[in-house]
Scaffold this motif. Structure first.
Motif, PDB file in Angstrom:
ATOM      1  N   ALA A  97      47.645  48.142  37.586  1.00  0.00           N
ATOM      2  CA  ALA A  97      47.094  46.893  37.431  1.00  0.00           C
ATOM      3  C   ALA A  97      46.850  46.348  36.275  1.00  0.00           C
ATOM      4  O   ALA A  97      47.287  45.162  35.999  1.00  0.00           O
ATOM      5  CB  ALA A  97      45.379  46.992  38.026  1.00  0.00           C
ATOM      6  N   ALA A 140      42.086  46.235  41.177  1.00  0.00           N
ATOM      7  CA  ALA A 140      42.536  47.505  41.647  1.00  0.00           C
ATOM      8  C   ALA A 140      41.492  48.706  41.825  1.00  0.00           C
ATOM      9  O   ALA A 140      41.324  49.501  42.772  1.00  0.00           O
ATOM     10  CB  ALA A 140      43.395  48.371  40.561  1.00  0.00           C
ATOM     11  N   ALA A 141      40.498  48.550  40.997  1.00  0.00           N
ATOM     12  CA  ALA A 141      39.339  49.622  41.099  1.00  0.00           C
ATOM     13  C   ALA A 141      38.418  49.470  42.143  1.00  0.00           C
ATOM     14  O   ALA A 141      38.251  50.246  43.061  1.00  0.00           O
ATOM     15  CB  ALA A 141      38.465  50.024  39.836  1.00  0.00           C
ATOM     16  N   VAL A 174      36.033  56.616  41.162  1.00  0.00           N
ATOM     17  CA  VAL A 174      36.072  55.203  41.050  1.00  0.00           C
ATOM     18  C   VAL A 174      34.663  54.731  40.976  1.00  0.00           C
ATOM     19  O   VAL A 174      34.342  53.858  40.156  1.00  0.00           O
ATOM     20  CB  VAL A 174      36.878  54.735  42.120  1.00  0.00           C
ATOM     21  N   VAL A 220      33.694  55.091  37.430  1.00  0.00           N
ATOM     22  CA  VAL A 220      34.444  54.073  36.706  1.00  0.00           C
ATOM     23  C   VAL A 220      33.411  52.799  36.746  1.00  0.00           C
ATOM     24  O   VAL A 220      33.131  52.219  35.799  1.00  0.00           O
ATOM     25  CB  VAL A 220      35.677  54.009  37.042  1.00  0.00           C
ATOM     26  N   TYR A 263      51.446  50.443  29.783  1.00  0.00           N
ATOM     27  CA  TYR A 263      50.514  50.797  31.238  1.00  0.00           C
ATOM     28  C   TYR A 263      51.475  51.102  32.200  1.00  0.00           C
ATOM     29  O   TYR A 263      51.440  52.071  33.006  1.00  0.00           O
ATOM     30  CB  TYR A 263      49.667  49.521  31.514  1.00  0.00           C
ATOM     31  N   MET A 305      45.275  52.071  38.169  1.00  0.00           N
ATOM     32  CA  MET A 305      44.492  51.117  37.243  1.00  0.00           C
ATOM     33  C   MET A 305      45.437  50.720  36.139  1.00  0.00           C
ATOM     34  O   MET A 305      45.510  49.620  35.607  1.00  0.00           O
ATOM     35  CB  MET A 305      43.202  51.954  36.651  1.00  0.00           C
ATOM     36  N   ALA A 312      43.575  57.483  40.993  1.00  0.00           N
ATOM     37  CA  ALA A 312      42.978  56.294  40.531  1.00  0.00           C
ATOM     38  C   ALA A 312      43.577  55.714  39.182  1.00  0.00           C
ATOM     39  O   ALA A 312      43.717  54.529  39.086  1.00  0.00           O
ATOM     40  CB  ALA A 312      41.486  56.457  40.507  1.00  0.00           C
TER      41      ALA A 312
END
Length: 306
Positions: free
Chosen positions: A229, A173-174, A48, A51, A10, A226, A222
């Motif tokens: 995070a 985060a989101a 976002v 999402v 990640y 993510m 974004a």
């Protein structure tokens, strides 16, 4: 796959996207820096929101509405990240990618500086040494540029301030990105409407590919956040700290190798001093982490034996 390895994947994904972001921003020309920033904000909200809707996680907005201090903090974070994004876009589109990379190299040192003046933290001798070498680097680069490297300093201080505010807010985060972007969305939409009324907007006017790239600015903003995070939740701070240098290294490479920006000897010397400061800072942090873990193991209770 274990969680630590997934965390590194990640983290690599996030920093690779950030590292090559100058290439993406160059493709958005002839749009100006403020127009790109406005599209980045608006399409971040849209992306976002989709999402969060897919995750069925919209109830957090009701909870936030009852927390005015948190909303004020989100407003401050929004202003800081808008300043950071706008400065970065301007730097890339004015052919100063190397200076923007410098901003993210010195960011860890600015974080330490904020810790002293804002959080009243006491620094270890190695941290003071790193700050001293960093200050010398800025002085050398000021002589080389003939001015303060203000783009780099603006990027470093705005992102360090943003990180400090985000740490105190503690939002995922989101959700955090959605609310921050939503705070900025009305001014961004107003600016885009004003541009369109004057016939100066590039959206829908250059090519279908250019329009698609402006829309994708939301996802490009974004997705790495993510991923970051996800990495932060799985990696120790030492591992995350080592990864953070990947993005400015790649940005520097983009500036020098892809966009042919100059790197005269004095500028290279200034960057070398920054790297020396970061080596001191990183070695001290790793040493401190090992000592902390060793102390924790020594204090841990010994399992009872039968």
């Amino acid at each position: 796959m274990n969680q630590t390895r997934l965390g590194y994947l990640y983290g690599l994904g996030a920093y690779l996207i950030w590292g090559f972001f100058p290439v993406y921003l160059k493709l958005l020309r002839p749009a100006g820096a403020v127009e790109i920033l406005a599209h980045r904000i608006v399409w971040s909200v849209v992306f976002v929101a989709l999402v969060l809707a897919a995750m069925r996680n919209v109830g957090f907005l009701r909870a936030l509405a009852r927390r005015p201090r948190t909303l004020a903090g989100i407003g401050a974070a929004a202003v800081l990240i808008a300043l950071n994004w706008g400065t970065y876009i301007y730097g890339v589109n004015s052919d100063r990618v190397v200076e923007t990379a410098l901003g993210y190299f010195i960011n860890p040192l600015v974080v330490v500086l904020l810790g002293v003046f804002v959080l009243r933290e006491r620094l270890r001798p190695a941290q003071w040494a790193a700050l001293g070498v960093g200050a010398l680097a800025v002085a050398v680069l000021t002589v080389d540029y003939g001015r303060l490297p203000y783009l780099a300093l603006t990027l470093a201080f705005s992102f360090a301030g943003y990180g400090l505010v985000k740490k105190r807010l503690g939002l995922p985060a989101a959700e955090g990105l959605f609310v921050e972007s939503a705070v900025l969305a009305l001014p961004a939409l107003a600016y885009l409407g004003w541009l369109a009324s004057r016939g100066a907007a590039t959206f829908g006017q250059v090519s279908a590919g250019h329009t698609a790239l402006l829309v994708l600015a939301g996802a490009a903003t974004a997705v790495p956040l993510m991923l970051f995070a996800g990495a932060a939740n799985r990696l120790p701070l030492s591992g995350l700290g080592m990864l953070q240098y990947l993005a400015p290294i790649l940005q520097l490479g983009c500036g020098v190798l892809i966009f042919d920006e100059p790197m005269p000897p004095a500028r290279l010397a200034g960057f070398a001093l920054v790297w020396v400061a970061l080596v001191i800072f990183t070695v001290d942090a790793l040493h401190r982490g090992r000592r902390t873990r060793a102390a924790a193991r020594a204090l841990a209770p010994v399992p009872a034996t039968r």
